[in-house]
Design a protein around this motif. Structure first.
Motif, PDB file in Angstrom:
ATOM      1  N   LYS A   7       0.876  -1.171   0.000  1.00  0.00           N
ATOM      2  CA  LYS A   7       0.000   0.000   0.000  1.00  0.00           C
ATOM      3  C   LYS A   7       0.909   1.216   0.000  1.00  0.00           C
ATOM      4  CE  LYS A   7      -4.059  -1.976   2.090  1.00  0.00           C
ATOM      5  NZ  LYS A   7      -5.134  -1.788   3.070  1.00  0.00           N
ATOM      6  N   LEU A   8       0.753   2.056  -1.011  1.00  0.00           N
ATOM      7  CA  LEU A   8       1.602   3.233  -1.174  1.00  0.00           C
ATOM      8  C   LEU A   8       0.744   4.488  -1.159  1.00  0.00           C
ATOM      9  CD1 LEU A   8       3.747   1.878  -4.137  1.00  0.00           C
ATOM     10  CD2 LEU A   8       4.365   1.883  -1.725  1.00  0.00           C
ATOM     11  N   LYS A   9       1.315   5.558  -0.640  1.00  0.00           N
ATOM     12  CA  LYS A   9       0.617   6.841  -0.600  1.00  0.00           C
ATOM     13  C   LYS A   9       0.842   7.580  -1.917  1.00  0.00           C
ATOM     14  CE  LYS A   9       0.157  11.013   2.158  1.00  0.00           C
ATOM     15  NZ  LYS A   9       0.541  11.688   3.392  1.00  0.00           N
ATOM     16  N   ILE A  10      -0.181   8.283  -2.394  1.00  0.00           N
ATOM     17  CA  ILE A  10      -0.051   9.132  -3.570  1.00  0.00           C
ATOM     18  C   ILE A  10       0.282  10.535  -3.073  1.00  0.00           C
ATOM     19  CG2 ILE A  10      -1.194  10.093  -5.600  1.00  0.00           C
ATOM     20  CD1 ILE A  10      -2.986   7.583  -5.585  1.00  0.00           C
ATOM     21  N   TYR A  11       1.440  11.039  -3.488  1.00  0.00           N
ATOM     22  CA  TYR A  11       1.920  12.349  -3.074  1.00  0.00           C
ATOM     23  C   TYR A  11       1.591  13.386  -4.132  1.00  0.00           C
ATOM     24  CZ  TYR A  11       4.683   9.879   0.430  1.00  0.00           C
ATOM     25  OH  TYR A  11       5.070   9.105   1.486  1.00  0.00           O
ATOM     26  N   GLU A  12       1.796  14.641  -3.778  1.00  0.00           N
ATOM     27  CA  GLU A  12       1.656  15.745  -4.724  1.00  0.00           C
ATOM     28  C   GLU A  12       3.042  16.331  -4.931  1.00  0.00           C
ATOM     29  OE1 GLU A  12      -0.058  19.926  -3.869  1.00  0.00           O
ATOM     30  OE2 GLU A  12      -1.736  18.691  -4.565  1.00  0.00           O
ATOM     31  N   GLN A  13       3.396  16.565  -6.189  1.00  0.00           N
ATOM     32  CA  GLN A  13       4.704  17.096  -6.527  1.00  0.00           C
ATOM     33  C   GLN A  13       4.551  18.066  -7.687  1.00  0.00           C
ATOM     34  OE1 GLN A  13       7.494  14.004  -7.559  1.00  0.00           O
ATOM     35  NE2 GLN A  13       8.907  14.686  -6.002  1.00  0.00           N
ATOM     36  N   SER A  14       5.483  18.989  -7.822  1.00  0.00           N
ATOM     37  CA  SER A  14       5.443  19.963  -8.909  1.00  0.00           C
ATOM     38  C   SER A  14       6.051  19.380 -10.171  1.00  0.00           C
ATOM     39  CB  SER A  14       6.216  21.222  -8.509  1.00  0.00           C
ATOM     40  OG  SER A  14       6.333  22.092  -9.606  1.00  0.00           O
ATOM     41  N   MET A  15       5.520  19.799 -11.303  1.00  0.00           N
ATOM     42  CA  MET A  15       6.094  19.403 -12.591  1.00  0.00           C
ATOM     43  C   MET A  15       7.369  20.181 -12.873  1.00  0.00           C
ATOM     44  SD  MET A  15       4.448  17.002 -14.191  1.00  0.00           S
ATOM     45  CE  MET A  15       4.869  17.185 -15.891  1.00  0.00           C
ATOM     46  N   GLY A  16       7.602  21.270 -12.139  1.00  0.00           N
ATOM     47  CA  GLY A  16       8.789  22.091 -12.354  1.00  0.00           C
ATOM     48  C   GLY A  16       8.561  23.120 -13.441  1.00  0.00           C
ATOM     49  N   GLY A  17       9.619  23.831 -13.788  1.00  0.00           N
ATOM     50  CA  GLY A  17       9.531  24.812 -14.859  1.00  0.00           C
ATOM     51  C   GLY A  17       9.051  26.183 -14.430  1.00  0.00           C
ATOM     52  N   GLY A  18       9.191  26.544 -13.163  1.00  0.00           N
ATOM     53  CA  GLY A  18       8.841  27.888 -12.731  1.00  0.00           C
ATOM     54  C   GLY A  18       7.441  28.020 -12.161  1.00  0.00           C
ATOM     55  N   ASN A  19       6.457  27.406 -12.787  1.00  0.00           N
ATOM     56  CA  ASN A  19       5.097  27.433 -12.266  1.00  0.00           C
ATOM     57  C   ASN A  19       4.893  26.210 -11.394  1.00  0.00           C
ATOM     58  OD1 ASN A  19       3.991  29.736 -13.273  1.00  0.00           O
ATOM     59  ND2 ASN A  19       2.928  28.758 -14.969  1.00  0.00           N
ATOM     60  N   TYR A  20       4.280  26.411 -10.241  1.00  0.00           N
ATOM     61  CA  TYR A  20       3.976  25.238  -9.416  1.00  0.00           C
ATOM     62  C   TYR A  20       2.690  24.620  -9.934  1.00  0.00           C
ATOM     63  CZ  TYR A  20       3.018  22.082  -5.633  1.00  0.00           C
ATOM     64  OH  TYR A  20       2.768  20.939  -4.910  1.00  0.00           O
ATOM     65  N   THR A  21       2.843  23.518 -10.622  1.00  0.00           N
ATOM     66  CA  THR A  21       1.698  22.772 -11.123  1.00  0.00           C
ATOM     67  C   THR A  21       1.681  21.431 -10.407  1.00  0.00           C
ATOM     68  OG1 THR A  21       1.987  23.805 -13.284  1.00  0.00           O
ATOM     69  CG2 THR A  21       0.573  21.862 -13.199  1.00  0.00           C
ATOM     70  N   PRO A  22       0.815  21.275  -9.404  1.00  0.00           N
ATOM     71  CA  PRO A  22       0.811  20.028  -8.642  1.00  0.00           C
ATOM     72  C   PRO A  22       0.266  18.861  -9.462  1.00  0.00           C
ATOM     73  CG  PRO A  22      -0.995  21.433  -7.932  1.00  0.00           C
ATOM     74  CD  PRO A  22      -0.200  22.220  -8.940  1.00  0.00           C
ATOM     75  N   VAL A  23       0.946  17.738  -9.374  1.00  0.00           N
ATOM     76  CA  VAL A  23       0.512  16.514 -10.047  1.00  0.00           C
ATOM     77  C   VAL A  23       0.635  15.345  -9.077  1.00  0.00           C
ATOM     78  CG1 VAL A  23       1.131  17.287 -12.376  1.00  0.00           C
ATOM     79  CG2 VAL A  23       2.822  16.098 -10.989  1.00  0.00           C
ATOM     80  N   PRO A  24      -0.212  14.322  -9.214  1.00  0.00           N
ATOM     81  CA  PRO A  24      -0.094  13.138  -8.369  1.00  0.00           C
ATOM     82  C   PRO A  24       1.216  12.403  -8.668  1.00  0.00           C
ATOM     83  CG  PRO A  24      -2.186  13.157  -9.564  1.00  0.00           C
ATOM     84  CD  PRO A  24      -1.347  14.243 -10.129  1.00  0.00           C
ATOM     85  N   THR A  25       1.850  11.875  -7.628  1.00  0.00           N
ATOM     86  CA  THR A  25       3.130  11.189  -7.765  1.00  0.00           C
ATOM     87  C   THR A  25       3.115   9.911  -6.936  1.00  0.00           C
ATOM     88  OG1 THR A  25       4.250  13.311  -8.017  1.00  0.00           O
ATOM     89  CG2 THR A  25       5.629  11.430  -7.435  1.00  0.00           C
TER      90      THR A  25
END
Length: 71
Positions: A7-25
């Motif tokens: 069982k793993l947790k789904i985290y939120e992380q930025s795609m990078g590139g200056g804008n913080y765009t949260p994506v599931p990780t």
């Protein structure tokens, strides 16, 4: 090969590139991966079907040749 469930947790992380765009990780790491036959440097194919994700060992992706412009 060993049979196991994790069982793993789904985290939120930025795609990078200056804008913080949260994506599931989802992070997969641990000795259990190698014990299950997945070794560093190998490739996996990811298949998504509804709410299921399947990983399968596969061959490296094909490298597409660049076409010279004006040739």
């Amino acid at each position: 090969m060993i049979a196991l469930n994790r069982k793993l947790k789904i985290y939120e992380q930025s795609m990078g590139g200056g804008n913080y765009t949260p994506v599931p990780t989802i992070l997969l790491k641990g000795k259990w991966l190698e014990q299950s036959g997945f070794k560093p440097g190998e490739y996996v194919e990811v298949e998504v079907n509804g709410d299921e994700i399947t990983l399968r060992k596969t061959t490296p992706p094909e490298i597409k040749e660049k076409v010279a412009v004006g040739a």
